[in-house]
Design an enzyme around this catalytic site. Sequence first.
Site, PDB file in Angstrom:
ATOM      1  N   ASP A  47       0.847  -1.203   0.000  1.00  0.00           N
ATOM      2  CA  ASP A  47       0.000   0.000   0.000  1.00  0.00           C
ATOM      3  C   ASP A  47       0.885   1.258   0.000  1.00  0.00           C
ATOM      4  O   ASP A  47       0.672   2.186  -0.784  1.00  0.00           O
ATOM      5  CB  ASP A  47      -0.881   0.065   1.266  1.00  0.00           C
ATOM      6  CG  ASP A  47      -1.876  -1.078   1.395  1.00  0.00           C
ATOM      7  OD1 ASP A  47      -3.083  -0.818   1.365  1.00  0.00           O
ATOM      8  OD2 ASP A  47      -1.452  -2.232   1.526  1.00  0.00           O
ATOM      9  N   GLU A  70      -5.641   7.205   0.426  1.00  0.00           N
ATOM     10  CA  GLU A  70      -6.017   6.529   1.672  1.00  0.00           C
ATOM     11  C   GLU A  70      -4.938   6.594   2.746  1.00  0.00           C
ATOM     12  O   GLU A  70      -5.235   6.788   3.918  1.00  0.00           O
ATOM     13  CB  GLU A  70      -6.364   5.051   1.408  1.00  0.00           C
ATOM     14  CG  GLU A  70      -6.661   4.329   2.708  1.00  0.00           C
ATOM     15  CD  GLU A  70      -7.388   3.023   2.560  1.00  0.00           C
ATOM     16  OE1 GLU A  70      -7.402   2.462   1.453  1.00  0.00           O
ATOM     17  OE2 GLU A  70      -7.936   2.563   3.582  1.00  0.00           O
ATOM     18  N   ASP A 123      -6.787   4.888  -4.055  1.00  0.00           N
ATOM     19  CA  ASP A 123      -6.664   3.812  -3.078  1.00  0.00           C
ATOM     20  C   ASP A 123      -5.551   2.930  -3.612  1.00  0.00           C
ATOM     21  O   ASP A 123      -5.725   2.241  -4.613  1.00  0.00           O
ATOM     22  CB  ASP A 123      -7.984   3.027  -2.950  1.00  0.00           C
ATOM     23  CG  ASP A 123      -7.991   2.182  -1.684  1.00  0.00           C
ATOM     24  OD1 ASP A 123      -6.890   1.935  -1.149  1.00  0.00           O
ATOM     25  OD2 ASP A 123      -9.076   1.778  -1.238  1.00  0.00           O
ATOM     26  N   ILE A 125      -4.148   0.217  -2.589  1.00  0.00           N
ATOM     27  CA  ILE A 125      -4.672  -1.153  -2.676  1.00  0.00           C
ATOM     28  C   ILE A 125      -6.062  -1.121  -2.065  1.00  0.00           C
ATOM     29  O   ILE A 125      -6.220  -1.013  -0.846  1.00  0.00           O
ATOM     30  CB  ILE A 125      -3.815  -2.180  -1.919  1.00  0.00           C
ATOM     31  CG1 ILE A 125      -2.419  -2.232  -2.523  1.00  0.00           C
ATOM     32  CG2 ILE A 125      -4.471  -3.567  -2.002  1.00  0.00           C
ATOM     33  CD1 ILE A 125      -1.536  -3.327  -1.937  1.00  0.00           C
ATOM     34  N   ASP A 126      -7.064  -1.203  -2.926  1.00  0.00           N
ATOM     35  CA  ASP A 126      -8.436  -1.307  -2.440  1.00  0.00           C
ATOM     36  C   ASP A 126      -8.676  -2.791  -2.203  1.00  0.00           C
ATOM     37  O   ASP A 126      -8.437  -3.605  -3.097  1.00  0.00           O
ATOM     38  CB  ASP A 126      -9.384  -0.746  -3.506  1.00  0.00           C
ATOM     39  CG  ASP A 126     -10.834  -0.861  -3.078  1.00  0.00           C
ATOM     40  OD1 ASP A 126     -11.097  -0.856  -1.865  1.00  0.00           O
ATOM     41  OD2 ASP A 126     -11.691  -0.954  -3.969  1.00  0.00           O
ATOM     42  N   THR A 128      -7.368  -4.418   0.808  1.00  0.00           N
ATOM     43  CA  THR A 128      -6.106  -4.934   1.369  1.00  0.00           C
ATOM     44  C   THR A 128      -6.312  -6.320   1.993  1.00  0.00           C
ATOM     45  O   THR A 128      -5.434  -7.175   1.932  1.00  0.00           O
ATOM     46  CB  THR A 128      -5.537  -3.944   2.412  1.00  0.00           C
ATOM     47  OG1 THR A 128      -5.447  -2.666   1.790  1.00  0.00           O
ATOM     48  CG2 THR A 128      -4.156  -4.351   2.892  1.00  0.00           C
ATOM     49  N   HIS A 218     -18.171  -5.272   6.374  1.00  0.00           N
ATOM     50  CA  HIS A 218     -18.301  -4.105   5.490  1.00  0.00           C
ATOM     51  C   HIS A 218     -19.709  -3.975   4.921  1.00  0.00           C
ATOM     52  O   HIS A 218     -19.961  -3.127   4.084  1.00  0.00           O
ATOM     53  CB  HIS A 218     -17.331  -4.214   4.301  1.00  0.00           C
ATOM     54  CG  HIS A 218     -15.886  -4.122   4.700  1.00  0.00           C
ATOM     55  ND1 HIS A 218     -14.860  -4.148   3.785  1.00  0.00           N
ATOM     56  CD2 HIS A 218     -15.303  -4.006   5.920  1.00  0.00           C
ATOM     57  CE1 HIS A 218     -13.701  -4.044   4.414  1.00  0.00           C
ATOM     58  NE2 HIS A 218     -13.945  -3.961   5.713  1.00  0.00           N
ATOM     59  N   SER A 242     -13.119  -5.438  -2.818  1.00  0.00           N
ATOM     60  CA  SER A 242     -12.644  -4.283  -3.605  1.00  0.00           C
ATOM     61  C   SER A 242     -13.565  -3.870  -4.747  1.00  0.00           C
ATOM     62  O   SER A 242     -14.613  -4.461  -4.993  1.00  0.00           O
ATOM     63  CB  SER A 242     -11.239  -4.558  -4.162  1.00  0.00           C
ATOM     64  OG  SER A 242     -11.294  -5.292  -5.369  1.00  0.00           O
ATOM     65  N   LYS A 245     -15.570  -5.556  -7.965  1.00  0.00           N
ATOM     66  CA  LYS A 245     -17.018  -5.783  -8.143  1.00  0.00           C
ATOM     67  C   LYS A 245     -17.607  -4.821  -9.187  1.00  0.00           C
ATOM     68  O   LYS A 245     -18.455  -5.197  -9.970  1.00  0.00           O
ATOM     69  CB  LYS A 245     -17.763  -5.616  -6.805  1.00  0.00           C
ATOM     70  CG  LYS A 245     -17.409  -6.682  -5.787  1.00  0.00           C
ATOM     71  CD  LYS A 245     -18.254  -6.563  -4.525  1.00  0.00           C
ATOM     72  CE  LYS A 245     -17.841  -5.476  -3.583  1.00  0.00           C
ATOM     73  NZ  LYS A 245     -16.475  -5.591  -3.021  1.00  0.00           N
ATOM     74  N   ARG A 259     -23.780  -2.001  -1.299  1.00  0.00           N
ATOM     75  CA  ARG A 259     -23.020  -1.732  -0.072  1.00  0.00           C
ATOM     76  C   ARG A 259     -24.020  -1.295   0.982  1.00  0.00           C
ATOM     77  O   ARG A 259     -24.423  -0.125   1.022  1.00  0.00           O
ATOM     78  CB  ARG A 259     -21.972  -0.632  -0.293  1.00  0.00           C
ATOM     79  CG  ARG A 259     -20.907  -0.965  -1.293  1.00  0.00           C
ATOM     80  CD  ARG A 259     -19.780   0.054  -1.272  1.00  0.00           C
ATOM     81  NE  ARG A 259     -18.914  -0.111  -0.121  1.00  0.00           N
ATOM     82  CZ  ARG A 259     -17.978  -1.059  -0.021  1.00  0.00           C
ATOM     83  NH1 ARG A 259     -17.784  -1.916  -0.993  1.00  0.00           N
ATOM     84  NH2 ARG A 259     -17.248  -1.140   1.066  1.00  0.00           N
ATOM     85  N   ASP A 274     -12.763   4.729  -2.482  1.00  0.00           N
ATOM     86  CA  ASP A 274     -13.332   3.380  -2.606  1.00  0.00           C
ATOM     87  C   ASP A 274     -14.427   3.301  -3.662  1.00  0.00           C
ATOM     88  O   ASP A 274     -14.873   2.198  -4.009  1.00  0.00           O
ATOM     89  CB  ASP A 274     -13.938   2.926  -1.269  1.00  0.00           C
ATOM     90  CG  ASP A 274     -12.879   2.445  -0.294  1.00  0.00           C
ATOM     91  OD1 ASP A 274     -11.806   2.007  -0.748  1.00  0.00           O
ATOM     92  OD2 ASP A 274     -13.132   2.506   0.924  1.00  0.00           O
TER      93      ASP A 274
HETATM   94  P1  AMP Z   1     -14.994  -4.127  -0.033  1.00  0.00           P
HETATM   95  O1  AMP Z   1     -14.007  -5.198  -0.242  1.00  0.00           O
HETATM   96  O2  AMP Z   1     -15.887  -3.900  -1.221  1.00  0.00           O
HETATM   97  O3  AMP Z   1     -15.756  -4.220   1.240  1.00  0.00           O
HETATM   98  O4  AMP Z   1     -14.199  -2.764  -0.020  1.00  0.00           O
HETATM   99  C1  AMP Z   1     -13.068  -2.575   0.754  1.00  0.00           C
HETATM  100  C2  AMP Z   1     -13.172  -1.216   1.382  1.00  0.00           C
HETATM  101  O5  AMP Z   1     -14.234  -1.205   2.328  1.00  0.00           O
HETATM  102  C3  AMP Z   1     -11.948  -0.805   2.129  1.00  0.00           C
HETATM  103  O6  AMP Z   1     -11.101  -0.072   1.305  1.00  0.00           O
HETATM  104  C4  AMP Z   1     -12.482   0.056   3.259  1.00  0.00           C
HETATM  105  O7  AMP Z   1     -12.176   1.404   3.046  1.00  0.00           O
HETATM  106  C5  AMP Z   1     -13.976  -0.116   3.174  1.00  0.00           C
HETATM  107  N1  AMP Z   1     -14.602  -0.352   4.508  1.00  0.00           N
HETATM  108  C6  AMP Z   1     -14.011  -0.487   5.694  1.00  0.00           C
HETATM  109  N2  AMP Z   1     -14.922  -0.617   6.699  1.00  0.00           N
HETATM  110  C7  AMP Z   1     -16.130  -0.533   6.122  1.00  0.00           C
HETATM  111  C8  AMP Z   1     -17.473  -0.562   6.614  1.00  0.00           C
HETATM  112  N3  AMP Z   1     -17.753  -0.725   7.901  1.00  0.00           N
HETATM  113  N4  AMP Z   1     -18.472  -0.442   5.712  1.00  0.00           N
HETATM  114  C9  AMP Z   1     -18.203  -0.293   4.401  1.00  0.00           C
HETATM  115  N5  AMP Z   1     -16.953  -0.265   3.882  1.00  0.00           N
HETATM  116  C10 AMP Z   1     -15.928  -0.367   4.722  1.00  0.00           C
HETATM  117 MG    MG Z   2     -10.253   0.735  -0.173  1.00  0.00          MG
END
Ligand code: AMP
Ligand code: MG
Length: 331
Positions: A47, A70, A123, A125-126, A128, A218, A242, A245, A259, A274
């Site tokens: 990152d 980020e 980002d 690394i989206d 991580t 998330h 990430s 999707k 989301r 993100d």
């Molecule tokens: P994903 O894999 O689609 O959930 O996306 C990853 C991203 O979700 C990360 O880069 C975080 O910034 C973000 N993230 C972290 N915590 C949360 C949360 N509680 N709700 C939604 N997204 C989050």
């Molecule tokens: Mg991210």
Amino acid sequence: MLNLKRPETIFAIDIVRQASQLVKQVQAKMVSPAITKGDQSPVTVADFAAQALVGRALAENFPDQPLVAEEDASELRQPNGQHTLAQVTEFVSALIPQTTPEKICMWIDHGVGEPTEIFWTLDPIDGTKGFLRGDQYAVAFALIVKGKVQIGVLGCPNIADGSRPDLAGSGTLAIAVRGEGAWQTCLDPATGAFEPLQVSQVKVAEQARLLRSFEAGHTNIGQMDYLAKELSVEVDPVRMDSQAKYMLLAAGEGELYLRFLSSRQPDYREKIWDQAAGSLIVEEAGGQVSDLRGRPLDFSAGRTLLHNRGVLASNGYLHQQALQALRAINA
Ligand code: AMP
Ligand code: MG
């Protein structure tokens, strides 16, 4: 048509390619979280290295345009961050000779800029957590002008480029420029043609393929199930980390990406880095993106989508039905 003569477009494609190669190199040698941040999310050498690379390039090429990214270098400047900083410096030195730890911190901190009328968001690394698991992740980079995403680029090293079966394992790069469509090409090598991305034509909600975060924390799995029931969808949602999707949705390999707000963090606001690149890629591929109540994503409110709650992205055809179902389940 994609204008490959515009300096910002060429720059964004090139730097996402370089950053993606760099994170793959780090992954090949070491995969462990270097630091756990205050919000308990992991951050790796990769990152930091990728953000340093992009921060430096942006400062050189577009010095007047801030970067909102980020990571920051505060942990690396601490005594217990020195080991990580040395590793980051070593990886970046392979690309940029005479790199020093001080320069690395300065380039990373180029990303602590505040959103202005024109700025970039990154980002490095989206996903991580996906990166650490060996699953999906993305390098996500976007140009935002007056609160609207103008250019979005995703480097997805673990998504196969469907248009080039001969290059399996090369990863996929997706780019959208507002008004110029959404396109995909090989991430590495940089020799492939740009093929148009187009969302799926599925108009029947029961046939919708749902996309959700891999990490249960998330999203809200209960609401995901209610929504699937409300729409009479029978297949299980695809779990993926990430903005990969968004890439799948743009490529017609899914119909609805949700989301939901986690019940553990009901006040969570999406971070702009993100959502920026992926949302434009879906829109330019013919899809639609809003929050869970149908409001457009507002990128003019700082580092987060302060005025939005969650995200609904779709192939367009199913957007209104999904919003109606979201209302019905009180999401
Ligand atoms: P994903 O894999 O689609 O959930 O996306 C990853 C991203 O979700 C990360 O880069 C975080 O910034 C973000 N993230 C972290 N915590 C949360 C949360 N509680 N709700 C939604 N997204 C989050
Ligand atoms: Mg991210």
